[in-house]
Design a protein around this motif. Structure first.
Motif, PDB file in Angstrom:
ATOM      1  N   LYS A   1       0.834  -1.205   0.000  1.00 38.13           N
ATOM      2  CA  LYS A   1       0.000   0.000   0.000  1.00 38.13           C
ATOM      3  C   LYS A   1       0.864   1.248   0.000  1.00 38.13           C
ATOM      4  O   LYS A   1       0.566   2.221  -0.697  1.00 38.13           O
ATOM      5  N   THR A   2       1.955   1.225   0.761  1.00 37.33           N
ATOM      6  CA  THR A   2       2.884   2.357   0.780  1.00 37.33           C
ATOM      7  C   THR A   2       3.462   2.600  -0.611  1.00 37.33           C
ATOM      8  O   THR A   2       3.723   3.739  -0.985  1.00 37.33           O
ATOM      9  N   LEU A   3       3.638   1.530  -1.379  1.00 39.89           N
ATOM     10  CA  LEU A   3       4.211   1.625  -2.721  1.00 39.89           C
ATOM     11  C   LEU A   3       3.156   1.872  -3.806  1.00 39.89           C
ATOM     12  O   LEU A   3       3.436   1.751  -4.987  1.00 39.89           O
ATOM     13  N   GLY A   4       1.927   2.209  -3.401  1.00 42.27           N
ATOM     14  CA  GLY A   4       0.914   2.614  -4.361  1.00 42.27           C
ATOM     15  C   GLY A   4      -0.094   1.558  -4.771  1.00 42.27           C
ATOM     16  O   GLY A   4      -0.900   1.808  -5.671  1.00 42.27           O
ATOM     17  N   PHE A   5      -0.074   0.395  -4.159  1.00 49.29           N
ATOM     18  CA  PHE A   5      -1.042  -0.652  -4.492  1.00 49.29           C
ATOM     19  C   PHE A   5      -2.310  -0.449  -3.675  1.00 49.29           C
ATOM     20  O   PHE A   5      -2.267   0.060  -2.556  1.00 49.29           O
ATOM     21  N   SER A   6      -3.445  -0.865  -4.244  1.00 52.42           N
ATOM     22  CA  SER A   6      -4.709  -0.826  -3.521  1.00 52.42           C
ATOM     23  C   SER A   6      -5.191  -2.250  -3.308  1.00 52.42           C
ATOM     24  O   SER A   6      -4.799  -3.167  -4.005  1.00 52.42           O
ATOM     25  N   GLY A   7      -6.043  -2.426  -2.339  1.00 43.14           N
ATOM     26  CA  GLY A   7      -6.553  -3.767  -2.030  1.00 43.14           C
ATOM     27  C   GLY A   7      -6.173  -4.156  -0.634  1.00 43.14           C
ATOM     28  O   GLY A   7      -5.876  -3.295   0.184  1.00 43.14           O
ATOM     29  N   PRO A   8      -6.193  -5.401  -0.322  1.00 48.00           N
ATOM     30  CA  PRO A   8      -6.376  -6.567  -1.196  1.00 48.00           C
ATOM     31  C   PRO A   8      -7.846  -6.810  -1.543  1.00 48.00           C
ATOM     32  O   PRO A   8      -8.739  -6.509  -0.781  1.00 48.00           O
ATOM     33  N   TYR A   9      -8.030  -7.340  -2.732  1.00 52.03           N
ATOM     34  CA  TYR A   9      -9.339  -7.704  -3.245  1.00 52.03           C
ATOM     35  C   TYR A   9      -9.416  -9.220  -3.311  1.00 52.03           C
ATOM     36  O   TYR A   9      -8.417  -9.873  -3.597  1.00 52.03           O
ATOM     37  N   SER A  10     -10.613  -9.767  -3.062  1.00 50.20           N
ATOM     38  CA  SER A  10     -10.750 -11.209  -3.161  1.00 50.20           C
ATOM     39  C   SER A  10     -10.917 -11.587  -4.625  1.00 50.20           C
ATOM     40  O   SER A  10     -11.508 -10.839  -5.403  1.00 50.20           O
ATOM     41  N   GLY A  11     -10.368 -12.751  -4.962  1.00 41.71           N
ATOM     42  CA  GLY A  11     -10.477 -13.205  -6.342  1.00 41.71           C
ATOM     43  C   GLY A  11      -9.981 -14.621  -6.473  1.00 41.71           C
ATOM     44  O   GLY A  11      -8.792 -14.862  -6.369  1.00 41.71           O
ATOM     45  N   GLY A  12     -10.879 -15.547  -6.678  1.00 39.50           N
ATOM     46  CA  GLY A  12     -10.471 -16.941  -6.861  1.00 39.50           C
ATOM     47  C   GLY A  12      -9.853 -17.522  -5.605  1.00 39.50           C
ATOM     48  O   GLY A  12     -10.355 -17.345  -4.508  1.00 39.50           O
ATOM     49  N   ARG A  13      -8.729 -18.176  -5.765  1.00 34.80           N
ATOM     50  CA  ARG A  13      -8.072 -18.843  -4.642  1.00 34.80           C
ATOM     51  C   ARG A  13      -7.228 -17.904  -3.797  1.00 34.80           C
ATOM     52  O   ARG A  13      -6.937 -18.188  -2.647  1.00 34.80           O
ATOM     53  N   HIS A  14      -6.761 -16.802  -4.398  1.00 30.59           N
ATOM     54  CA  HIS A  14      -5.901 -15.858  -3.684  1.00 30.59           C
ATOM     55  C   HIS A  14      -6.450 -14.451  -3.841  1.00 30.59           C
ATOM     56  O   HIS A  14      -7.040 -14.114  -4.859  1.00 30.59           O
ATOM     57  N   SER A  15      -6.201 -13.633  -2.822  1.00 28.53           N
ATOM     58  CA  SER A  15      -6.535 -12.226  -2.975  1.00 28.53           C
ATOM     59  C   SER A  15      -5.424 -11.563  -3.790  1.00 28.53           C
ATOM     60  O   SER A  15      -4.356 -12.134  -3.988  1.00 28.53           O
ATOM     61  N   PHE A  16      -5.690 -10.346  -4.266  1.00 23.96           N
ATOM     62  CA  PHE A  16      -4.700  -9.649  -5.069  1.00 23.96           C
ATOM     63  C   PHE A  16      -4.732  -8.168  -4.750  1.00 23.96           C
ATOM     64  O   PHE A  16      -5.679  -7.659  -4.158  1.00 23.96           O
TER      65      PHE A  16
END
Length: 70
Positions: free
Chosen positions: A14-29
Motif C-alpha cells: 500500500k505504501t508503494l501505491g497498491f490498492s486492495g487486497p481484493y478477493s479473487g479466486g483462490r488468492h486475494s490480489f
C-alpha cells in the motif's frame, strides 16, 4: 531481506501505491494501475524470502524500493 508477515506485506505494498487486497479466486490480489499481484493466503508463519522475491519481481519493485517502504 527477511521473512515478512502477510500484514506487513500488504502494508508495504500500500505504501508503494497498491490498492486492495481484493478477493479473487483462490488468492486475494492487490492492484496498481493495470498491474495485479497475488497475495498469499493467511497461514501460520511468515512469507519466506524466495516467495517475497517472486512477489516483488511480479510487482516490478526493486529491493531498494522495498527496503525504503516502511
Amino acid at each position: 531481506m527477511n521473512p515478512i508477515s502477510r500484514r506487513e506485506l500488504i502494508k508495504r505494498l500500500k505504501t508503494l501505491g497498491f490498492s486492495g487486497p481484493y478477493s479473487g479466486g483462490r488468492h486475494s490480489f492487490m492492484k496498481r494501475g493495470p498491474l495485479k499481484v497475488r497475495v498469499p493466503n493467511p497461514h501460520v508463519g511468515d512469507i519466506g524470502i524466495s516467495l517475497l522475491k517472486e512477489i516483488l519481481r511480479q510487482a516490478d519493485i526493486s529491493e531498494d524500493e522495498w527496503n525504503n517502504a516502511r
